[in-house]
Scaffold this motif. Structure first.
Motif, PDB file in Angstrom:
ATOM      1  N   SER A 190       0.826  -1.194   0.000  1.00  0.00           N
ATOM      2  CA  SER A 190       0.000   0.000   0.000  1.00  0.00           C
ATOM      3  C   SER A 190       0.866   1.252   0.000  1.00  0.00           C
ATOM      4  CB  SER A 190      -0.912   0.014   1.229  1.00  0.00           C
ATOM      5  OG  SER A 190      -1.790  -1.091   1.206  1.00  0.00           O
ATOM      6  N   ALA A 191       0.368   2.298  -0.665  1.00  0.00           N
ATOM      7  CA  ALA A 191       1.115   3.556  -0.706  1.00  0.00           C
ATOM      8  C   ALA A 191       1.181   4.182   0.680  1.00  0.00           C
ATOM      9  CB  ALA A 191       0.473   4.517  -1.692  1.00  0.00           C
ATOM     10  N   VAL A 192       0.102   4.049   1.450  1.00  0.00           N
ATOM     11  CA  VAL A 192       0.053   4.587   2.814  1.00  0.00           C
ATOM     12  C   VAL A 192      -0.638   3.570   3.711  1.00  0.00           C
ATOM     13  CG1 VAL A 192      -0.005   6.985   2.023  1.00  0.00           C
ATOM     14  CG2 VAL A 192      -2.144   5.765   2.456  1.00  0.00           C
ATOM     15  N   THR A 193      -0.492   3.750   5.013  1.00  0.00           N
ATOM     16  CA  THR A 193      -1.142   2.873   5.977  1.00  0.00           C
ATOM     17  C   THR A 193      -2.647   3.113   5.986  1.00  0.00           C
ATOM     18  OG1 THR A 193       0.831   2.892   7.363  1.00  0.00           O
ATOM     19  CG2 THR A 193      -1.228   2.197   8.395  1.00  0.00           C
ATOM     20  N   GLN A 194      -3.421   2.033   6.087  1.00  0.00           N
ATOM     21  CA  GLN A 194      -4.871   2.151   6.214  1.00  0.00           C
ATOM     22  C   GLN A 194      -5.317   1.364   7.441  1.00  0.00           C
ATOM     23  OE1 GLN A 194      -7.408   1.825   2.727  1.00  0.00           O
ATOM     24  NE2 GLN A 194      -8.866   0.551   3.847  1.00  0.00           N
TER      25      GLN A 194
END
Length: 357
Positions: free
Chosen positions: A330-334
């Motif tokens: 993932s590009a960022v944490t979710q």
């Protein structure tokens, strides 16, 4: 300077022509019965070099002067259907005063005012700008001016993220939106507390509410947020009805455009994006994070209950579509949780982990 973005008449979609015809006839009828222009100021935002000013020009009846009349009017305005009854004043000259600068513009075909004033030179914090017309009383619109050194911000959806609406099933949506009084709307537990704590830890950081809800509901939403302790912030809503390309506006595209504008207006801010899995928030947020990872700190998604999913989609399963893609890594944490109290500790850990890297 006069600013207007109205299209040529020959370029208008048939739906907008019909809508404009009805709006014109209704406005003429109401003016003959004593309705007068009034400016509804919306909350704007800006930075050291520009501010975005938002509002709407409408027709309103003369307010009741008796105690009973004022009481009855206040009660009726809490009924949802009153939020959608308005008489916009299209293509009307409006003066926007920002600091020492006056800008002349023209309202759009739905009476809206949406203009970015460059070189505003307003100090940081909450400021005010003035909106006026030849007929309407002056109105002051609040503007949150964000310091150029600020690197943190919050973007939040509204429906089913902070406000339990049980939408969009048609019958229930109509009941919730047009019949119930404001006091029957419920806040999602813990969301206000989470937002307050995040902003307390980042003084001066903005929170912007981005929703596909109608601008007509803005007065109700403002009262709801104040009553339940949600932080003040600009709301970027939309307008129901025909556009230049179709009969209805595309809610997902409205959110995409709003996110892109905020990234442009605040190039140094990394946003915490908060939404829910009832519609397309996860896909839209991930798409934005993939395109602009430097602008996203974290994605936080509220999971709807099985009952809410059934009301939203007719099934207890979270629906996925072709745009709902998950990239690895993932590009960022979710993170996800059932409410603010569930999300909050995950959000703190994710932010602290990112800051320690």
């Amino acid at each position: 300077m006069v600013a207007t973005l109205e299209p040529m008449e020959s370029q208008q979609f048939v739906g907008t022509r019909i809508d404009d015809f009805i709006t014109d006839r209704v406005a003429r009828f109401l003016r003959k019965r004593g309705w007068r222009e009034a400016i509804i100021p919306f909350t704007g935002y800006g930075s050291a070099d520009h501010v975005r000013v938002l509002g709407r020009l409408v027709l309103r009846p003369v307010r009741a002067r008796s105690y009973f009349g004022m009481y009855a009017e206040a009660f009726l305005h809490q009924r949802g259907w009153r939020n959608f009854i308005s008489a916009p004043v299209p293509r009307r000259p409006v003066t926007v005063k920002v600091g020492d600068e006056d800008l002349e513009l023209v309202t759009d075909r739905s009476g809206y005012i949406d203009v970015t004033v460059k070189g505003s030179a307003l100090e940081g914090g909450w400021q005010e700008v003035t909106l006026s017309t030849a007929e309407a009383p002056d109105a002051t619109a609040p503007v949150q001016v964000v310091d150029s050194a600020q690197q943190f911000g919050l973007i939040s959806d509204i429906d089913d993220t902070i406000l339990s609406t049980w939408l969009p099933r048609a019958l229930l949506a109509a009941w919730n939106s047009f019949v119930l009084t404001e006091g029957n709307r419920q806040a999602v537990p813990g969301m206000a507390r989470m937002y307050q704590k995040l902003l307390a830890e980042h003084p001066g950081a903005p929170i912007v509410y981005v929703s596909t809800g109608a601008w007509n509901t803005m007065p109700f939403l403002s009262r709801f947020m104040k009553r339940h302790g949600f932080p003040d912030g600009p709301m970027l809503l939309t307008d129901f009805g025909p556009t230049q390309t179709g009969w209805f506006r595309n809610g997902a595209n409205h959110k995409r455009r709003a996110l892109a504008e905020l990234a442009r207006d605040f190039p140094h801010i990394k946003w915490v994006l908060v939404g829910d899995d009832g519609q397309h928030d996860p896909a839209i947020y991930r798409e934005f994070a993939e395109l602009r990872p430097e602008h996203v700190e974290l994605i936080a998604i509220r999971r709807l209950s099985s009952t809410e999913q059934i009301l939203a989609h007719g099934t207890a399963t979270v629906l996925r579509d072709s745009a709902d893609l998950e990239w690895e890594p993932s590009a960022v944490t979710q993170v996800s949780g059932v409410d603010g109290d569930d999300l909050a500790p995950q959000v703190w850990r994710a932010i602290e982990s990112d800051q320690s890297d």
